[in-house]
Design a protein around this motif. Structure first.
Motif, PDB file in Angstrom:
ATOM      1  N   VAL A  59       0.814  -1.223   0.000  1.00 41.92           N
ATOM      2  CA  VAL A  59       0.000   0.000   0.000  1.00 41.92           C
ATOM      3  C   VAL A  59       0.842   1.265   0.000  1.00 41.92           C
ATOM      4  O   VAL A  59       0.333   2.354  -0.331  1.00 41.92           O
ATOM      5  CB  VAL A  59      -0.974   0.015   1.199  1.00 41.92           C
ATOM      6  N   GLY A  60       2.124   1.149   0.380  1.00 43.26           N
ATOM      7  CA  GLY A  60       2.974   2.331   0.383  1.00 43.26           C
ATOM      8  C   GLY A  60       2.669   3.265   1.549  1.00 43.26           C
ATOM      9  O   GLY A  60       1.981   2.906   2.502  1.00 43.26           O
ATOM     10  N   ARG A  61       3.176   4.476   1.447  1.00 45.22           N
ATOM     11  CA  ARG A  61       3.014   5.427   2.549  1.00 45.22           C
ATOM     12  C   ARG A  61       1.575   5.948   2.585  1.00 45.22           C
ATOM     13  O   ARG A  61       0.897   6.027   1.544  1.00 45.22           O
ATOM     14  CB  ARG A  61       3.987   6.590   2.388  1.00 45.22           C
ATOM     15  N   PRO A  62       1.101   6.319   3.771  1.00 41.54           N
ATOM     16  CA  PRO A  62      -0.262   6.865   3.873  1.00 41.54           C
ATOM     17  C   PRO A  62      -0.388   8.181   3.102  1.00 41.54           C
ATOM     18  O   PRO A  62       0.492   9.043   3.162  1.00 41.54           O
ATOM     19  CB  PRO A  62      -0.433   7.101   5.377  1.00 41.54           C
ATOM     20  N   VAL A  63      -1.482   8.320   2.377  1.00 40.88           N
ATOM     21  CA  VAL A  63      -1.769   9.537   1.623  1.00 40.88           C
ATOM     22  C   VAL A  63      -3.147  10.033   2.016  1.00 40.88           C
ATOM     23  O   VAL A  63      -4.146   9.321   1.845  1.00 40.88           O
ATOM     24  CB  VAL A  63      -1.711   9.287   0.098  1.00 40.88           C
ATOM     25  N   ALA A  64      -3.224  11.241   2.549  1.00 45.43           N
ATOM     26  CA  ALA A  64      -4.503  11.800   2.982  1.00 45.43           C
ATOM     27  C   ALA A  64      -5.375  12.136   1.780  1.00 45.43           C
ATOM     28  O   ALA A  64      -4.866  12.583   0.735  1.00 45.43           O
ATOM     29  CB  ALA A  64      -4.261  13.047   3.822  1.00 45.43           C
ATOM     30  N   PRO A  65      -6.687  11.926   1.895  1.00 43.27           N
ATOM     31  CA  PRO A  65      -7.575  12.252   0.775  1.00 43.27           C
ATOM     32  C   PRO A  65      -7.703  13.752   0.593  1.00 43.27           C
ATOM     33  O   PRO A  65      -7.612  14.524   1.553  1.00 43.27           O
ATOM     34  CB  PRO A  65      -8.918  11.639   1.213  1.00 43.27           C
TER      35      PRO A  65
ATOM     36  N   LEU B 175     -18.341  11.535  -2.894  1.00 45.41           N
ATOM     37  CA  LEU B 175     -18.280  11.105  -1.501  1.00 45.41           C
ATOM     38  C   LEU B 175     -17.536   9.778  -1.373  1.00 45.41           C
ATOM     39  O   LEU B 175     -16.643   9.626  -0.528  1.00 45.41           O
ATOM     40  CB  LEU B 175     -19.690  10.979  -0.933  1.00 45.41           C
ATOM     41  N   LEU B 176     -17.877   8.813  -2.229  1.00 45.02           N
ATOM     42  CA  LEU B 176     -17.244   7.499  -2.122  1.00 45.02           C
ATOM     43  C   LEU B 176     -15.759   7.552  -2.472  1.00 45.02           C
ATOM     44  O   LEU B 176     -14.948   6.856  -1.858  1.00 45.02           O
ATOM     45  CB  LEU B 176     -17.969   6.484  -3.006  1.00 45.02           C
ATOM     46  N   ARG B 177     -15.386   8.389  -3.417  1.00 50.76           N
ATOM     47  CA  ARG B 177     -13.959   8.502  -3.748  1.00 50.76           C
ATOM     48  C   ARG B 177     -13.172   8.992  -2.531  1.00 50.76           C
ATOM     49  O   ARG B 177     -12.071   8.503  -2.255  1.00 50.76           O
ATOM     50  CB  ARG B 177     -13.757   9.451  -4.937  1.00 50.76           C
ATOM     51  N   TRP B 178     -13.738   9.952  -1.789  1.00 47.49           N
ATOM     52  CA  TRP B 178     -13.051  10.446  -0.597  1.00 47.49           C
ATOM     53  C   TRP B 178     -12.993   9.364   0.476  1.00 47.49           C
ATOM     54  O   TRP B 178     -11.949   9.147   1.095  1.00 47.49           O
ATOM     55  CB  TRP B 178     -13.770  11.680  -0.047  1.00 47.49           C
ATOM     56  N   LEU B 179     -14.106   8.672   0.707  1.00 45.16           N
ATOM     57  CA  LEU B 179     -14.142   7.620   1.722  1.00 45.16           C
ATOM     58  C   LEU B 179     -13.185   6.488   1.368  1.00 45.16           C
ATOM     59  O   LEU B 179     -12.513   5.927   2.241  1.00 45.16           O
ATOM     60  CB  LEU B 179     -15.564   7.093   1.875  1.00 45.16           C
ATOM     61  N   ASP B 180     -13.124   6.142   0.098  1.00 47.28           N
ATOM     62  CA  ASP B 180     -12.190   5.099  -0.341  1.00 47.28           C
ATOM     63  C   ASP B 180     -10.747   5.524  -0.071  1.00 47.28           C
ATOM     64  O   ASP B 180      -9.931   4.736   0.436  1.00 47.28           O
ATOM     65  CB  ASP B 180     -12.397   4.832  -1.835  1.00 47.28           C
TER      66      ASP B 180
ATOM     67  N   SER C  41      -0.824  -8.148   6.877  1.00 47.39           N
ATOM     68  CA  SER C  41      -0.947  -9.182   5.849  1.00 47.39           C
ATOM     69  C   SER C  41      -2.058  -8.915   4.839  1.00 47.39           C
ATOM     70  O   SER C  41      -1.945  -9.296   3.675  1.00 47.39           O
ATOM     71  CB  SER C  41      -1.220 -10.541   6.522  1.00 47.39           C
ATOM     72  N   GLU C  42      -3.115  -8.276   5.265  1.00 48.61           N
ATOM     73  CA  GLU C  42      -4.295  -8.138   4.393  1.00 48.61           C
ATOM     74  C   GLU C  42      -5.001  -6.825   4.686  1.00 48.61           C
ATOM     75  O   GLU C  42      -5.205  -6.464   5.847  1.00 48.61           O
ATOM     76  CB  GLU C  42      -5.252  -9.308   4.635  1.00 48.61           C
ATOM     77  N   GLY C  43      -5.361  -6.105   3.630  1.00 42.82           N
ATOM     78  CA  GLY C  43      -6.147  -4.878   3.776  1.00 42.82           C
ATOM     79  C   GLY C  43      -7.367  -4.957   2.890  1.00 42.82           C
ATOM     80  O   GLY C  43      -7.257  -5.247   1.697  1.00 42.82           O
ATOM     81  N   VAL C  44      -8.539  -4.723   3.474  1.00 46.10           N
ATOM     82  CA  VAL C  44      -9.790  -4.870   2.743  1.00 46.10           C
ATOM     83  C   VAL C  44     -10.667  -3.650   2.988  1.00 46.10           C
ATOM     84  O   VAL C  44     -10.853  -3.225   4.133  1.00 46.10           O
ATOM     85  CB  VAL C  44     -10.558  -6.141   3.192  1.00 46.10           C
ATOM     86  N   LEU C  45     -11.194  -3.075   1.918  1.00 43.80           N
ATOM     87  CA  LEU C  45     -12.200  -2.017   2.005  1.00 43.80           C
ATOM     88  C   LEU C  45     -13.523  -2.609   1.526  1.00 43.80           C
ATOM     89  O   LEU C  45     -13.579  -3.259   0.475  1.00 43.80           O
ATOM     90  CB  LEU C  45     -11.820  -0.825   1.126  1.00 43.80           C
ATOM     91  N   LYS C  46     -14.604  -2.375   2.298  1.00 40.47           N
ATOM     92  CA  LYS C  46     -15.888  -3.003   1.988  1.00 40.47           C
ATOM     93  C   LYS C  46     -16.999  -1.965   1.900  1.00 40.47           C
ATOM     94  O   LYS C  46     -17.098  -1.078   2.742  1.00 40.47           O
ATOM     95  CB  LYS C  46     -16.249  -4.051   3.047  1.00 40.47           C
ATOM     96  N   VAL C  47     -17.824  -2.126   0.877  1.00 39.02           N
ATOM     97  CA  VAL C  47     -19.021  -1.308   0.685  1.00 39.02           C
ATOM     98  C   VAL C  47     -20.206  -2.255   0.550  1.00 39.02           C
ATOM     99  O   VAL C  47     -20.131  -3.245  -0.197  1.00 39.02           O
ATOM    100  CB  VAL C  47     -18.909  -0.437  -0.589  1.00 39.02           C
ATOM    101  N   TYR C  48     -21.290  -1.977   1.256  1.00 39.49           N
ATOM    102  CA  TYR C  48     -22.482  -2.817   1.171  1.00 39.49           C
ATOM    103  C   TYR C  48     -23.586  -2.050   0.448  1.00 39.49           C
ATOM    104  O   TYR C  48     -23.792  -0.854   0.679  1.00 39.49           O
ATOM    105  CB  TYR C  48     -22.971  -3.220   2.566  1.00 39.49           C
TER     106      TYR C  48
ATOM    107  N   LEU D  31     -14.760   2.300  -8.848  1.00 43.39           N
ATOM    108  CA  LEU D  31     -13.579   2.472  -8.015  1.00 43.39           C
ATOM    109  C   LEU D  31     -12.884   1.135  -7.751  1.00 43.39           C
ATOM    110  O   LEU D  31     -12.111   0.999  -6.802  1.00 43.39           O
ATOM    111  CB  LEU D  31     -13.964   3.128  -6.685  1.00 43.39           C
ATOM    112  N   SER D  32     -13.170   0.151  -8.602  1.00 41.32           N
ATOM    113  CA  SER D  32     -12.524  -1.171  -8.565  1.00 41.32           C
ATOM    114  C   SER D  32     -12.998  -2.060  -7.427  1.00 41.32           C
ATOM    115  O   SER D  32     -12.317  -3.027  -7.065  1.00 41.32           O
ATOM    116  CB  SER D  32     -10.989  -1.032  -8.519  1.00 41.32           C
ATOM    117  N   TYR D  33     -14.161  -1.772  -6.858  1.00 39.62           N
ATOM    118  CA  TYR D  33     -14.769  -2.697  -5.898  1.00 39.62           C
ATOM    119  C   TYR D  33     -15.439  -3.823  -6.682  1.00 39.62           C
ATOM    120  O   TYR D  33     -16.044  -3.593  -7.736  1.00 39.62           O
ATOM    121  CB  TYR D  33     -15.790  -1.976  -5.028  1.00 39.62           C
TER     122      TYR D  33
END
Length: 347
Positions: free
Chosen positions: A10-16, A123-128, A147-154, A169-171
């Motif tokens: 994921v690299g370094r943190p980048v603020a939205p 809104l979703l682009r910022w939240l992502d 080990s694992e990073g997951v972003l979830k939208v329902y 957004l590739s979900y």
């Protein structure tokens, strides 16, 4: 070769960066003063997106009480030129770090009067982006880099607009959850109690034992991470949880080995068109599976709910559950109604 370390991937943190939209005068973090306005947006959206239930105001207020949520950084609201709050969302990183797994639940709503104008996408682009920043920040702090990073939208499966925004957004749709309803007006199932097992109403004095049972039972369920005491207390100590309608199975040594936990939100009665209880959690600890304990505690809870003069019981089930839950519930008289999809972006 792809690194096994999440922090490397994921690299370094980048603020939205703040969204830009011609119909929004201000994007800012939510505050407690916004709770009622946010709830109004969610209620208006719920009436269209899933008209049988309404997001409780308590759920929104709870966001501002959780120690693992920073509303100043994890929330975003959209303010129209006239000062009206028209959209809101939260990126919530789960507090568990078991096995280096990090999971972010992303949720939000846009008022129906403001839809199909690109506000939801912004809104979703910022939240992502905020969710990805949360994962990157937490991964660096983990031994081994995570080990694992997951972003979830329902989303409701037939809410094609919501699904399309996430997919752009590739979900990817990864899991489906069905709502099931049982009418309690007819005969209720009778399930034999195995030797050595006693079924009792939920006892708040055993909250910590129940949490341990919950975490053991859900260890192998999709997307599930251990619940912590803070979040558990919000649930069992909340306005809607009903210990008197909930049932637990106890082994001879006093261990809670199965549970069926129910809540009642009277605000949903009109939406569903019937008085009802919602069954939040059903589980059996792994050492006691295949002994008929799930149908046992569910049938006991159904009887308690019916005895309280409620007309229906409602639950949601993972259609690919490793325990074959949907088949179990059908056998207990539940029928499918609607279906949600979990869309996932893996980092």
């Amino acid at each position: 070769m792809t690194s096994s370390r999440l922090s490397d991937r994921v690299g370094r943190p980048v603020a939205p960066t703040a969204p830009q939209h011609p119909e929004i005068a201000e994007w800012r973090a939510a505050t407690t003063d916004d709770i009622d306005a946010i709830h109004a947006v969610f209620a208006a959206s719920d009436a269209i997106d899933h008209p049988t239930w309404i997001t409780p105001r308590q759920d929104i207020a709870d966001i501002f009480k959780l120690s693992h949520v920073d509303p100043r950084r994890d929330t975003l609201v959209a303010i129209a030129p006239g000062g009206e709050l028209v959209a809101a969302g939260t990126a919530m990183l789960h507090p568990s770090r078991v096995d280096g797994k990090l999971s972010v639940d992303i949720g939000g709503a846009v008022h129906p009067d403001r839809r199909r104008r690109g506000i939801g996408g912004a809104l979703l682009r910022w939240l992502d982006a905020r969710g990805a920043e949360q994962v990157a920040t937490a991964a660096v702090a983990l031994e081994g880099g995570g080990s694992e990073g997951v972003l979830k939208v329902y989303a409701r499966e037939d809410n094609l607009g919501h699904v399309a925004i996430a997919e752009r957004l590739s979900y990817v749709p990864e899991r489906w959850f069905s709502t099931m309803v049982r009418d309690l007006g007819g005969a209720l199932p009778e399930v034999a109690t195995p030797d050595g097992i006693t079924v009792v109403a939920y006892d708040r004095a055993r909250d910590s034992d129940a949490l341990a049972a919950r975490n053991d039972a859900f260890r192998d369920h999709w997307g599930s991470l251990p619940s912590n005491p803070e979040r558990w207390q919000q649930f069992v100590g909340g306005d809607f949880f009903r210990p008197d309608l909930s049932r637990v199975a106890v082994d001879v040594d006093g261990t809670i080995v199965a549970f069926c936990l129910a809540s009642v939100n009277e605000d949903d009665f009109a939406a569903l068109g019937a008085t009802h209880a919602y069954i939040d959690l059903i589980g059996v600890i792994r050492s006691h599976r295949r002994r008929g304990l799930a149908p046992l505690v569910v049938s006991a809870a159904l009887r308690a709910i019916a005895d309280a003069n409620l007309e229906k019981a409602v639950l949601d089930v993972d259609t690919d559950s490793p325990t074959g839950a949907s088949t179990l519930y059908e056998g207990l008289g539940f029928a499918f109604t609607e279906r949600d999809v979990a869309l996932v972006r893996r980092l």
